[in-house]
Design an enzyme around this catalytic site. Structure first.
Site, PDB file in Angstrom:
ATOM      1  N   SER A 186     -12.479  -3.365  28.253  1.00 23.42           N
ATOM      2  CA  SER A 186     -11.822  -3.503  29.544  1.00 23.42           C
ATOM      3  C   SER A 186     -12.000  -2.163  30.248  1.00 23.42           C
ATOM      4  O   SER A 186     -11.106  -1.314  30.253  1.00 23.42           O
ATOM      5  CB  SER A 186     -10.338  -3.838  29.367  1.00 23.42           C
ATOM      6  OG  SER A 186      -9.714  -3.868  30.626  1.00 23.42           O
ATOM      7  N   GLY A 240     -21.809  -9.066  22.252  1.00 18.45           N
ATOM      8  CA  GLY A 240     -22.437  -8.945  20.935  1.00 18.45           C
ATOM      9  C   GLY A 240     -22.500 -10.268  20.196  1.00 18.45           C
ATOM     10  O   GLY A 240     -22.424 -11.347  20.786  1.00 18.45           O
ATOM     11  N   GLY A 244     -26.820  -5.437  25.444  1.00 17.17           N
ATOM     12  CA  GLY A 244     -25.670  -4.579  25.689  1.00 17.17           C
ATOM     13  C   GLY A 244     -25.127  -3.945  24.418  1.00 17.17           C
ATOM     14  O   GLY A 244     -25.496  -2.828  24.054  1.00 17.17           O
ATOM     15  N   THR A 245     -24.255  -4.669  23.722  1.00 15.79           N
ATOM     16  CA  THR A 245     -23.539  -4.140  22.557  1.00 15.79           C
ATOM     17  C   THR A 245     -24.466  -3.452  21.548  1.00 15.79           C
ATOM     18  O   THR A 245     -24.161  -2.360  21.050  1.00 15.79           O
ATOM     19  CB  THR A 245     -22.770  -5.289  21.859  1.00 15.79           C
ATOM     20  OG1 THR A 245     -21.873  -5.875  22.805  1.00 15.79           O
ATOM     21  CG2 THR A 245     -21.990  -4.794  20.657  1.00 15.79           C
ATOM     22  N   LEU A 252     -14.446  -0.982  35.609  1.00 19.75           N
ATOM     23  CA  LEU A 252     -15.498  -0.608  36.568  1.00 19.75           C
ATOM     24  C   LEU A 252     -15.632   0.901  36.817  1.00 19.75           C
ATOM     25  O   LEU A 252     -15.738   1.325  37.973  1.00 19.75           O
ATOM     26  CB  LEU A 252     -15.242  -1.298  37.915  1.00 19.75           C
ATOM     27  CG  LEU A 252     -15.838  -2.681  38.092  1.00 19.75           C
ATOM     28  CD1 LEU A 252     -15.353  -3.304  39.411  1.00 19.75           C
ATOM     29  CD2 LEU A 252     -17.360  -2.632  38.100  1.00 19.75           C
ATOM     30  N   LYS A 257     -25.026   0.264  36.101  1.00 16.78           N
ATOM     31  CA  LYS A 257     -23.629  -0.150  35.965  1.00 16.78           C
ATOM     32  C   LYS A 257     -23.233  -0.859  37.262  1.00 16.78           C
ATOM     33  O   LYS A 257     -23.634  -0.440  38.354  1.00 16.78           O
ATOM     34  CB  LYS A 257     -22.756   1.097  35.761  1.00 16.78           C
ATOM     35  CG  LYS A 257     -21.246   0.867  35.825  1.00 16.78           C
ATOM     36  CD  LYS A 257     -20.718   0.139  34.624  1.00 16.78           C
ATOM     37  CE  LYS A 257     -19.224  -0.201  34.765  1.00 16.78           C
ATOM     38  NZ  LYS A 257     -18.794  -1.185  33.753  1.00 16.78           N
ATOM     39  N   CYS A 259     -16.297 -10.874  38.775  1.00 20.16           N
ATOM     40  CA  CYS A 259     -15.113 -10.089  39.129  1.00 20.16           C
ATOM     41  C   CYS A 259     -14.307 -10.872  40.144  1.00 20.16           C
ATOM     42  O   CYS A 259     -14.872 -11.644  40.918  1.00 20.16           O
ATOM     43  CB  CYS A 259     -15.512  -8.775  39.776  1.00 20.16           C
ATOM     44  SG  CYS A 259     -16.683  -7.837  38.815  1.00 20.16           S
ATOM     45  N   ASN A 309     -22.263 -12.852  31.414  1.00 20.56           N
ATOM     46  CA  ASN A 309     -21.366 -11.708  31.317  1.00 20.56           C
ATOM     47  C   ASN A 309     -20.515 -11.920  30.060  1.00 20.56           C
ATOM     48  O   ASN A 309     -20.635 -12.939  29.385  1.00 20.56           O
ATOM     49  CB  ASN A 309     -20.484 -11.640  32.568  1.00 20.56           C
ATOM     50  CG  ASN A 309     -20.027 -10.223  32.862  1.00 20.56           C
ATOM     51  OD1 ASN A 309     -19.529  -9.531  31.974  1.00 20.56           O
ATOM     52  ND2 ASN A 309     -20.170  -9.795  34.090  1.00 20.56           N
TER      53      ASN A 309
HETATM   54  C1  DHB Z   1     -16.668  -4.393  33.937  1.00 22.12           C
HETATM   55  C2  DHB Z   1     -16.713  -5.422  33.047  1.00 22.12           C
HETATM   56  C3  DHB Z   1     -17.499  -6.514  33.320  1.00 22.12           C
HETATM   57  O1  DHB Z   1     -17.602  -7.564  32.457  1.00 22.12           O
HETATM   58  C4  DHB Z   1     -18.231  -6.556  34.490  1.00 22.12           C
HETATM   59  O2  DHB Z   1     -18.983  -7.635  34.739  1.00 22.12           O
HETATM   60  C5  DHB Z   1     -18.183  -5.512  35.380  1.00 22.12           C
HETATM   61  C6  DHB Z   1     -17.403  -4.425  35.086  1.00 22.12           C
HETATM   62  C7  DHB Z   1     -15.802  -3.233  33.670  1.00 22.12           C
HETATM   63  O3  DHB Z   1     -14.723  -3.424  33.110  1.00 22.12           O
HETATM   64  O4  DHB Z   1     -16.190  -2.099  33.996  1.00 22.12           O
END
Ligand code: DHB
Length: 331
Positions: free
Chosen positions: A80, A236, A286-287, A83, A50, A143, A208
């Site tokens: 959303s 996705g 990911g998704t 982080l 992460k 970010c 991303n």
């Molecule tokens: C998060 C979302 C993202 O797209 C990223 O690149 C890093 C963190 C988040 O919301 O945790």
């Protein structure tokens, strides 16, 4: 007839990988249990954490992730998350065990240049970090560096300044960047103009999520996630065509010394094949993995292998980056 064996090995930053797929940062990678599950799958070539900050963060209030448009295996997502992560030292500690088994990449997403530099300095100079089997660092440029400013990768002078300071600090570990999607040919050119000034850059991961989508539940007449009035990053199936375009556009521009890692829209083995055809050296998922768990890696490798057999390919290099443009039609 003897069946042809299929070689799925690849490399990123000259690191040899047994498989071209692993998790996309954000999915199955916040805790040591999740990271360990990705590493333990025989079908993954690496693992990425992460995106972390110096100190742990709780992230945004829930619901902050939602799947949508799922039919069969496919589907999309909006998030959303804000982080949520366990802080850099946690992910450095996790490397001790996990990095012995597979290449272990740490993703960094400091909320300022200073925070990124502090984390990079720790990874570079801290004695404990130096002993850890960390394969490389992925700097997340999706970010904002400053509140109220665009994401770093959408502000080309901020991106240049971030990379200048990063590579002044960073000499020991291989380093790549994660980029948001671009949509305009000039923006690919502008991003390339910045990136090409940094010969120490080893890879670019694209993409991303597509930022600030809005997914709505029409029955309840409300958003599906809470933070940011429902706005969130899309992943996705809905992002696949954008992801392929970004992989292809960067592969076409960048020198061979910089790998492209594809990320976005993979829901089956043929999607991985398409990323590789566009020039990706590896592909993150990911998704689909969030929806299916680690067994999703096995499914996808099975499908990729079958597609390669049908096409009489025995290794990834036989088709990687070899996408053709369809000929003009007569009518
Ligand atoms: C998060 C979302 C993202 O797209 C990223 O690149 C890093 C963190 C988040 O919301 O945790």
């Amino acid at each position: 007839m003897e069946s042809q064996s299929i070689d799925l090995t690849t490399s990123v930053a000259d690191i040899k990988l047994s498989s071209p797929i692993w998790n996309a940062s954000g999915v199955m990678c916040t805790t040591i249990d999740d990271l360990g599950a990705v590493v333990s799958s025989p079908y993954t070539g690496a693992v990425v954490t992460k995106s972390c900050t110096l100190l742990p963060r709780q992230g945004n209030p829930k619901p902050r992730y939602a799947a949508f448009g799922f039919s069969g295996a496919g589907g999309s997502s909006i998030n959303s998350m804000g982080l949520p992560n366990n802080g850099l030292s946690y992910y450095v500690d996790c490397a001790r065990e996990l990095g012995r088994h597979k290449p272990y990449f740490i993703s960094l997403a400091g909320l300022s240049i200073e925070e990124n530099l502090q984390m990079l300095s720790t990874l570079e100079h801290d004695e404990l970090a130096q002993e850890m089997p960390i394969a490389g660092i992925e700097l997340n440029l999706s970010c904002p560096n400053l509140p109220g400013k665009p994401q770093t990768c959408y502000d080309f002078s901020a991106m240049d300044e971030t990379l200048r300071q990063t590579f002044e600090m960073c000499n020991r570990l291989p380093l790549g960047v994660k980029l948001s999607p671009y949509f305009d040919p000039i923006h690919f050119d502008m991003a390339y103009e910045v990136l090409k000034a940094y010969p120490k850059l080893r890879w670019v991961t694209c993409i991303n999520s597509i930022g600030n989508g809005l997914v709505i539940d029409p029955i309840r007449e409300q958003t599906v996630i809470h933070p940011k009035n429902g706005l969130g990053g899309l992943g996705g199936q809905v992002v696949k065509a954008t992801a392929l375009s970004n992989v292809w556009n960067f592969r076409k521009r960048l020198p061979d010394s910089i790998d492209v890692i594809g990320c976005g829209g993979v829901t089956n083995g043929l999607d991985v094949f398409e990323h590789l055809l566009c020039g990706a050296s590896a592909v993150e998922i990911g998704t689909f993995i969030r929806a299916n768990g680690v067994k999703g890696f096995q499914t996808i490798i099975g499908e990729l292998t079958r597609a390669m057999k049908i096409k009489h390919y025995t290794s990834l290099d036989e088709f990687r980056g070899k996408l053709k443009t369809v000929m003009p039609s007569q009518k």
